[in-house]
Design an enzyme around this catalytic site. Sequence first.
Site, PDB file in Angstrom:
ATOM      1  N   ARG A 163      40.348 -55.483 -50.681  1.00 18.90           N
ATOM      2  CA  ARG A 163      41.078 -55.665 -51.938  1.00 18.90           C
ATOM      3  C   ARG A 163      42.560 -55.908 -51.650  1.00 18.90           C
ATOM      4  O   ARG A 163      43.286 -54.989 -51.269  1.00 18.90           O
ATOM      5  CB  ARG A 163      40.923 -54.443 -52.855  1.00 18.90           C
ATOM      6  CG  ARG A 163      41.710 -54.612 -54.159  1.00 18.90           C
ATOM      7  CD  ARG A 163      41.257 -53.707 -55.286  1.00 18.90           C
ATOM      8  NE  ARG A 163      41.536 -52.311 -55.056  1.00 18.90           N
ATOM      9  CZ  ARG A 163      41.385 -51.354 -55.996  1.00 18.90           C
ATOM     10  NH1 ARG A 163      40.957 -51.677 -57.212  1.00 18.90           N
ATOM     11  NH2 ARG A 163      41.654 -50.093 -55.729  1.00 18.90           N
ATOM     12  N   ASP A 444      44.331 -41.994 -57.594  1.00 19.39           N
ATOM     13  CA  ASP A 444      45.042 -43.143 -57.069  1.00 19.39           C
ATOM     14  C   ASP A 444      45.912 -43.695 -58.185  1.00 19.39           C
ATOM     15  O   ASP A 444      46.091 -43.058 -59.228  1.00 19.39           O
ATOM     16  CB  ASP A 444      44.092 -44.187 -56.487  1.00 19.39           C
ATOM     17  CG  ASP A 444      43.168 -44.820 -57.540  1.00 19.39           C
ATOM     18  OD1 ASP A 444      43.355 -44.565 -58.755  1.00 19.39           O
ATOM     19  OD2 ASP A 444      42.264 -45.576 -57.147  1.00 19.39           O
TER      20      ASP A 444
END
Length: 551
Positions: A163, A444
């Site tokens: 990613r 996160d």
Amino acid sequence: MKPHVIGGVTIKAPMRPEYNTILTPEALEFVAHLSRCYAPRVEELLARRREVQARYDAGAKPDFLPETRHVREGSWRVAPLPADLQDRRVEITGPTDRKMVINALNSGANVYMPDFEDSNCPTWRNLIEGQINLHDAVRRTISLSAGGKTYRLNDKVAVMLVRPRGWHLWEKHVAVNGAPVPGGLFDFALYFFHNARELAARGSGPYFYLPKMQSHLECRLWNEVFVEAQRVLGIPNGTIKATCLIETLPAAFEMDEFLYELRDHSAGLNCGRWDYMFSFIKTLRNDPTRIFPDRGLVGMDQPFLRAYTQLVIQTCHKRGVHAIGGMSAIIPVKGDPSANEAAFAKVKADKLREVTDGHDGTWVAHPGLIPIARTVFDQHMREPNQIASKPRGDVRASQEELLKVPTGPRTVAALRNNISVSIQYLEAWLGGNGCVPLHNLMEDAATAEISRSSVWQWVRYGAVLDDGQPLTADKVCVAIQAELDSLRQQVGNARFATGRYLEAAFLFRLMVTSTELQDFLTLPAYEILVATEFGPTWGAPQPAQGARSRM
């Protein structure tokens, strides 16, 4: 220390000897080429985001696009998937530090997503060492000796889908023609340049997850990047495969269009549910009827999330590609079997919902959850995927259903938790860590954004909490100080003094008391990071030869 110029790229960061493997002149020329071609387009797309958001702020609502109706109603399908992407039933995500890369590849998951975005703090060291780790992992030479143990790859490992960063993030350690490089292009270019041929030779390929897109035009740009990158390196078109995260509210109305733009390179869609919740708040931020309840009460049974996830399944299966479920942020609790039993029951129920709805795979944040997720999917998905067996033609997700506000109370306890999580996450992020275990959850940037934006929303509209009082800016400032004092007691004076808690609390207070909702908490945090990363003298003008010292 002063900047380096290599391959047409100016590097405003230290060049350690071990970085030469990745930051070669040829690789940086590739970075420079893609940046010159596409950075102006990134600027245009970000300007378009601001224009669209201004319309939402003025009262418009996201909806299916009339100009792309022919795409939604067409009978097209995406290109066939390679063999190693047919079965994606369990995927694990995490940052790209060396130990994590080895453990994630060995974890028993089908797919590992090395993350340069939400679980990564983009320090120069994290970025380049992450690329080194992936370079070594692709060649199966990666190893690590630490704590008396040696970590190496097993014979069978997970498939990697990397990613890169979203279009809104810039790489300010690197400049081309005096301007920063789009962070996503930097991450993609270095990984692709060094590993695409090697991966193909090993029977796999360069596979990616694409985050944070708000329009099919942003997918179109990625597709153009892919076509050009493959052309430059002489790699067959369509070798790249990419899964788009549907993690913004506008994207929910353009799922068919996302797949269509990437149809030669598409590997499906993923339900990025944490960012999706945050985007719901951000997109409808000027609507006082859309106030969220406590973060912990916004479960996947809420109607707006049910509509969204089922629409992902229907859309993907209609186009012949995977629909991947959302991430479980729960992590095991050491030394507490009863707490673990309750947590694992929640994970099992979540994965059971996903597989019976028709998802072809799911995400976990901790390897301890892989057996649970795998068992559920193995019991209910006998084939590699459910693309053909569960078309979900019964799904009818309307604009009204996708925009339905979640229900539930707003409590003082949730306010305090949101403040504590946000401060602790920002403190860790400013210290170089983008993935933090807090209160038995893996936090996160996506999960922290829900906390931050919820507090902003409650302050903005004076939400009445369970103490019967409306929340004001003054009250939230008092609550921030109380949580800061509590954190000082928890970590101790020494850790508090050497940490970045005061900076984190100050930044959080600015963001939640502002009249405008900052697009992403990592944007102002990144400015602090870049300014302080290498010390005050990095890149400073050098005195002319023979200049006399002022000391």
